[in-house]
Design an enzyme around this catalytic site. Structure first.
Site, PDB file in Angstrom:
ATOM      1  N   ASP A  23       0.869  -1.174   0.000  1.00 25.08           N
ATOM      2  CA  ASP A  23       0.000   0.000   0.000  1.00 25.08           C
ATOM      3  C   ASP A  23       0.916   1.238   0.000  1.00 25.08           C
ATOM      4  OD1 ASP A  23      -2.347   1.609   0.635  1.00 25.08           O
ATOM      5  OD2 ASP A  23      -1.552   1.688   2.670  1.00 25.08           O
ATOM      6  N   ASP A  25      -0.096   5.269   0.638  1.00 25.35           N
ATOM      7  CA  ASP A  25      -0.306   6.324   1.644  1.00 25.35           C
ATOM      8  C   ASP A  25      -0.520   5.709   3.022  1.00 25.35           C
ATOM      9  OD1 ASP A  25      -0.647   9.055   0.115  1.00 25.35           O
ATOM     10  OD2 ASP A  25      -1.625   7.507  -1.082  1.00 25.35           O
ATOM     11  N   ASP A 201      -2.317   0.051   5.785  1.00 26.97           N
ATOM     12  CA  ASP A 201      -2.669   0.695   7.054  1.00 26.97           C
ATOM     13  C   ASP A 201      -4.164   0.865   7.309  1.00 26.97           C
ATOM     14  OD1 ASP A 201      -2.696   2.692   4.966  1.00 26.97           O
ATOM     15  OD2 ASP A 201      -2.962   4.171   6.560  1.00 26.97           O
TER      16      ASP A 201
HETATM   17  O1  LIG Z   1      -4.392   2.810  -0.799  1.00 27.30           O
HETATM   18  P1  LIG Z   1      -3.510   3.952  -0.425  1.00 27.30           P
HETATM   19  O2  LIG Z   1      -2.225   4.007  -1.200  1.00 27.30           O
HETATM   20  O3  LIG Z   1      -3.294   4.041   1.061  1.00 27.30           O
HETATM   21  O4  LIG Z   1      -4.344   5.223  -0.856  1.00 27.30           O
HETATM   22  C1  LIG Z   1      -5.514   5.599  -0.101  1.00 27.30           C
HETATM   23  C2  LIG Z   1      -5.800   7.052  -0.386  1.00 27.30           C
HETATM   24  O5  LIG Z   1      -4.603   7.736  -0.062  1.00 27.30           O
HETATM   25  C3  LIG Z   1      -4.542   9.125  -0.358  1.00 27.30           C
HETATM   26  O6  LIG Z   1      -5.309   9.821   0.599  1.00 27.30           O
HETATM   27  C4  LIG Z   1      -4.803   9.675   1.909  1.00 27.30           C
HETATM   28  O7  LIG Z   1      -3.448  10.208   1.955  1.00 27.30           O
HETATM   29  C5  LIG Z   1      -3.357  11.640   1.773  1.00 27.30           C
HETATM   30  C6  LIG Z   1      -1.877  11.996   1.813  1.00 27.30           C
HETATM   31  O8  LIG Z   1      -1.322  11.638   3.042  1.00 27.30           O
HETATM   32  C7  LIG Z   1      -4.126  12.330   2.896  1.00 27.30           C
HETATM   33  O9  LIG Z   1      -4.050  13.738   2.718  1.00 27.30           O
HETATM   34  C8  LIG Z   1      -5.573  11.853   2.902  1.00 27.30           C
HETATM   35  O10 LIG Z   1      -6.211  12.360   4.072  1.00 27.30           O
HETATM   36  C9  LIG Z   1      -5.647  10.333   2.957  1.00 27.30           C
HETATM   37  O11 LIG Z   1      -6.994   9.868   2.826  1.00 27.30           O
HETATM   38  C10 LIG Z   1      -4.933   9.390  -1.777  1.00 27.30           C
HETATM   39  O12 LIG Z   1      -5.017  10.763  -1.985  1.00 27.30           O
HETATM   40  C11 LIG Z   1      -6.216   8.698  -2.181  1.00 27.30           C
HETATM   41  O13 LIG Z   1      -6.386   8.804  -3.586  1.00 27.30           O
HETATM   42  C12 LIG Z   1      -6.106   7.225  -1.871  1.00 27.30           C
HETATM   43  O14 LIG Z   1      -7.325   6.551  -2.187  1.00 27.30           O
END
Ligand SMILES: O=P(O)(O)OC[C@H]1O[C@H](O[C@H]2O[C@H](CO)[C@@H](O)[C@H](O)[C@H]2O)[C@H](O)[C@@H](O)[C@@H]1O
Length: 250
Positions: A23, A25, A201
């Site tokens: 993963d 973010d 996460d």
């Molecule tokens: O599956 P992932 O790689 O964990 O992606 C999930 C989402 O992550 C991002 O949003 C999240 O991270 C951002 C940066 O830290 C944060 O600002 C936000 O609050 C989080 O929800 C990404 O922008 C999404 O497109 C993903 O779906």
């Protein structure tokens, strides 16, 4: 030991017979107040490519972000396998699955969401193909209005569901998830026959953990959450990067 370390052990060291799913973010990258503000540590992309070579290509980023967005974050890794938009799109050796085109109604909803956000500086809209994410990490006061907007938006989007994000909500087509993406990857070389390992996460990563557990693989929760089926744990993304062999202060 801290938190749930008492019943979730650290994952074992990287092995060459793994199929490694990561993963992005909150797992490889520390969270930032908006998606555009994340920082990619120096050498992370390079290290992921090295691991790709060590595993004969059996590594994939499995993210809610689009593959285009992943390639922007990790330009070194555009040759690696990836699942974007929670598995709606995939990149594998010699094969690519594209996300379906966005329905017409989505453009209007994106415009409406942007208008609404004028009242909430710090909140943002992330539109990726057929998916629309509303983020309020930078404006916690926007959660009520954006949550309500997302709920009403569903009426115009048949086949869509709301998925709780981390400080936001994701509006995306139903029927795809990271567990399905990992299952599909595992059916093909270079993943076929290897031990699946998945680190993630948030709640959207739970179906990936379940698939990996069912195949006697290694599931790694990043952070601390009681409601997880993951069997191992690392405290935060910096520990993940050290686990992956980067030299970085833990
Ligand atoms: O599956 P992932 O790689 O964990 O992606 C999930 C989402 O992550 C991002 O949003 C999240 O991270 C951002 C940066 O830290 C944060 O600002 C936000 O609050 C989080 O929800 C990404 O922008 C999404 O497109 C993903 O779906």
């Amino acid at each position: 030991m801290d938190g749930n370390d008492t019943f979730r052990s650290r994952p074992p060291r990287l092995r060459s017979d793994w199929a490694l799913f990561l993963d992005v973010d909150g797992c490889l990258l520390d969270h930032a107040s908006s998606p555009a503000q994340v920082e990619v540590p120096q050498r992370l992309g390079e290290r992921l490519c090295e691991i790709g070579s060590e595993l004969d290509g059996a590594i994939a980023l499995v993210s809610g972000r689009s593959i285009v967005a992943l390639d922007e974050l990790f330009p070194d890794c555009s040759g690696l396998c990836a699942a974007g938009l929670h598995g709606l799109e995939r990149r594998m050796p010699g094969a690519r699955v594209d996300a379906p085109a966005p329905p017409q109604a989505l453009n209007q909803l994106i415009d409406e969401a942007r208008k609404l956000l004028r009242d909430y500086p710090g909140a943002c809209v992330e539109a990726s193909g057929p998916c629309l994410n509303l983020h309020w990490r930078g404006a916690p006061g926007a959660s009520g209005a954006l949550g309500e907007f997302a709920l009403l938006a569903l009426a115009a989007l048949p086949g869509y569901r709301l998925h709780p994000g981390v400080h936001g909500v994701e509006i995306r087509p139903f029927g795809f998830d990271k567990g399905q993406a990992i299952t599909d990857f595992m059916a093909h070389p270079p993943f076929l026959g290897r031990k699946p390992v998945f680190a993630g996460d948030d709640l959207a990563d739970e179906c990936g953990f379940a698939v990996v557990n069912a195949r006697s693989g290694i599931s790694v929760l990043v952070g601390d959450r009681d409601d997880s089926v993951a069997r191992h744990r690392l405290a935060d993304p910096s520990r993940v990067r050290v686990w992956l062999g980067m030299r970085e202060a833990a």
